[in-house]
Enzyme design. Structure first.
Site, PDB file in Angstrom:
ATOM      1  CG  HIS A  94      10.109 -38.125-130.770  1.00  0.00           C
ATOM      2  ND1 HIS A  94      11.297 -37.888-130.101  1.00  0.00           N
ATOM      3  CD2 HIS A  94       9.408 -38.984-130.004  1.00  0.00           C
ATOM      4  CE1 HIS A  94      11.321 -38.607-128.983  1.00  0.00           C
ATOM      5  NE2 HIS A  94      10.190 -39.280-128.894  1.00  0.00           N
ATOM      6  CG  ASP A 129       7.010 -41.846-127.945  1.00  0.00           C
ATOM      7  OD1 ASP A 129       7.762 -40.945-128.379  1.00  0.00           O
ATOM      8  OD2 ASP A 129       7.431 -42.885-127.418  1.00  0.00           O
TER       9      ASP A 129
HETATM   10 ZN    ZN Z   1      10.901 -41.916-124.743  1.00  0.00          ZN
END
Ligand code: ZN
Length: 389
Positions: free
Chosen positions: A64, A281
């Site tokens: 992200h 992540d």
């Molecule tokens: Zn996810």
């Protein structure tokens, strides 16, 4: 500047033994034992790396980059990842995505963050879409985004079996998959649907139904497959039908196996090593919900957990080349990144130097040292040491 890296033990990730590597023009120009020195006057810097290990720069398929989160209110939006969060983690290729929040966050912002990282040498690609179906896009379609926008290579993370999912039907999922697949064919890009899997009881059911259609199995790339034991068991079996599955870094907990446990289980159970990827992540949040979906607490993911996982696998007895593959060669293969994830002549000069304990010593991205002798020598614009108070 040319760089001649001498005497390191090189894992391509296949072990190559102690060889020299010549970097030129952002690529690996030569590999071999005792390469002769370039002629006098050449702009070459030699590095004696005796006692060190060189591995491919890590490929992180799930980050992200602009920050994830937001499920607990605007104060829970995670800030963007800074350059050194990647370089100190040995990540030289990252694929950024939105997440739950495709409402206050945008693809335009994500692309700008990726472009900013690329300014410093990191290869930063993006997914179109977010958790939702129909996906948020720049051009009006998934196919258009992948075909027209150089940096966009796939769609995701589209959420299934999760209370935060937009609960797509099979037909809606197939439409997205068909667009991604055809756009991937048209461009040579990944063309996959990266699927955020939640804890819901339907598990991978929709993906199994999608496998009964004409869309190739490689199109469906479920992630967070180790988040609970039932999902993990289903996911392993999905690889027998041609899917690649993605493990998210993290420790064992009461719900499911951590990344080290999951990867060891996968390999020791005889599943195809070439179907397993690992991602961090990074920049994402790890919310903890109660049974009513009320947020209890939140942590943040870090790209550094990739190398932590590699170290954990080696400590558990796995050979380094096998420990590296899910976040180097295999990730690059699935995403059709032919010059990434490997130490080979003609590949991009994306390399990580590790010490014997596999702690990061240097990171080279597209031929440029970002970290050297354990410290960053390139900083993002707002993390320069002279800006710190
Ligand atoms: Zn996810």
């Amino acid at each position: 500047m040319l760089h001649l890296l001498r005497n390191a033990s090189v894992f391509a990730p296949t072990p190559l033994g102690a060889v020299d590597i010549l970097l030129a023009g952002g690529q690996i120009a030569a590999i071999g034992p005792k390469l002769s020195a370039p002629s006098a006057g050449w702009p070459v810097e030699e590095h004696d790396l005796s006692g060190y290990v060189i591995v491919p720069g890590l490929v992180d398929l799930h980050a992200h980059l602009g920050g994830g989160g937001g499920e607990g209110g605007a104060h829970t939006r995670v800030p963007p990842l800074q350059l050194t969060a990647l370089s100190l983690a040995g990540v030289t290729t990252t694929v950024g995505l939105l997440g739950t929040d495709g409402t206050t966050r945008s693809l335009a912002d994500l692309l700008a963050v990726a472009r900013g990282l690329e300014h410093f040498g990191v290869t930063a690609l993006c997914y179109t879409g977010s958790y939702e179906v129909p996906p948020h896009t720049l051009t009006g379609s998934v196919r258009g985004d992948i075909v027209h926008v150089d940096r966009i290579v796939a769609v995701g993370e589209l959420a299934l079996s999760d209370h935060r999912s937009s609960q797509p039907t099979l037909d809606e999922l197939l439409r997205v998959g068909a667009d991604a697949h055809v756009a991937g064919m048209m461009t040579g890009k990944a063309g996959v649907v990266h699927l955020h899997m939640g804890d819901g009881p339907r598990g991978l059911d929709l993906i199994r139904q999608a496998l009964a259609t004409e869309i190739p199995a490689r199109t469906w790339h479920p992630t967070h497959c180790n988040r609970n034991h039932a999902l993990w068991a289903e996911a392993k079996d999905l690889t027998k039908r041609g899917c690649f599955i993605d493990v998210t870094t993290g420790p064992d907990d009461e719900h499911g196996p951590g990344a080290v446990t999951a990867i060891l289980d996968y390999l020791r159970s005889g599943y195809d090593p070439a179907r397993l990827t690992l991602s961090s992540d990074g920049g994402g949040c790890f919310p903890d919900f109660d049974a009513d979906g009320v947020l209890l607490g939140m942590g943040v993911g870090s790209p550094a957990t990739l190398l932590d996982t590699v170290r954990g696998l080696v400590a558990a007895g796995l050979p380094l080349n096998q420990a590296l593959a899910p976040c180097t060669a295999t990730a690059a293969t699935l995403f059709r990144l032919h010059t990434k994830g490997r130490v080979a002549v003609g590949a991009d000069a994306d390399l990580v130097v590790l010490d014997q304990a596999l702690n990061l010593r240097s990171t080279i991205a597209n031929g440029r040292f970002l970290v050297r002798d354990g410290a960053p020598i390139v900083h993002g614009m707002f993390e320069r040491p002279d800006r710190r108070s």
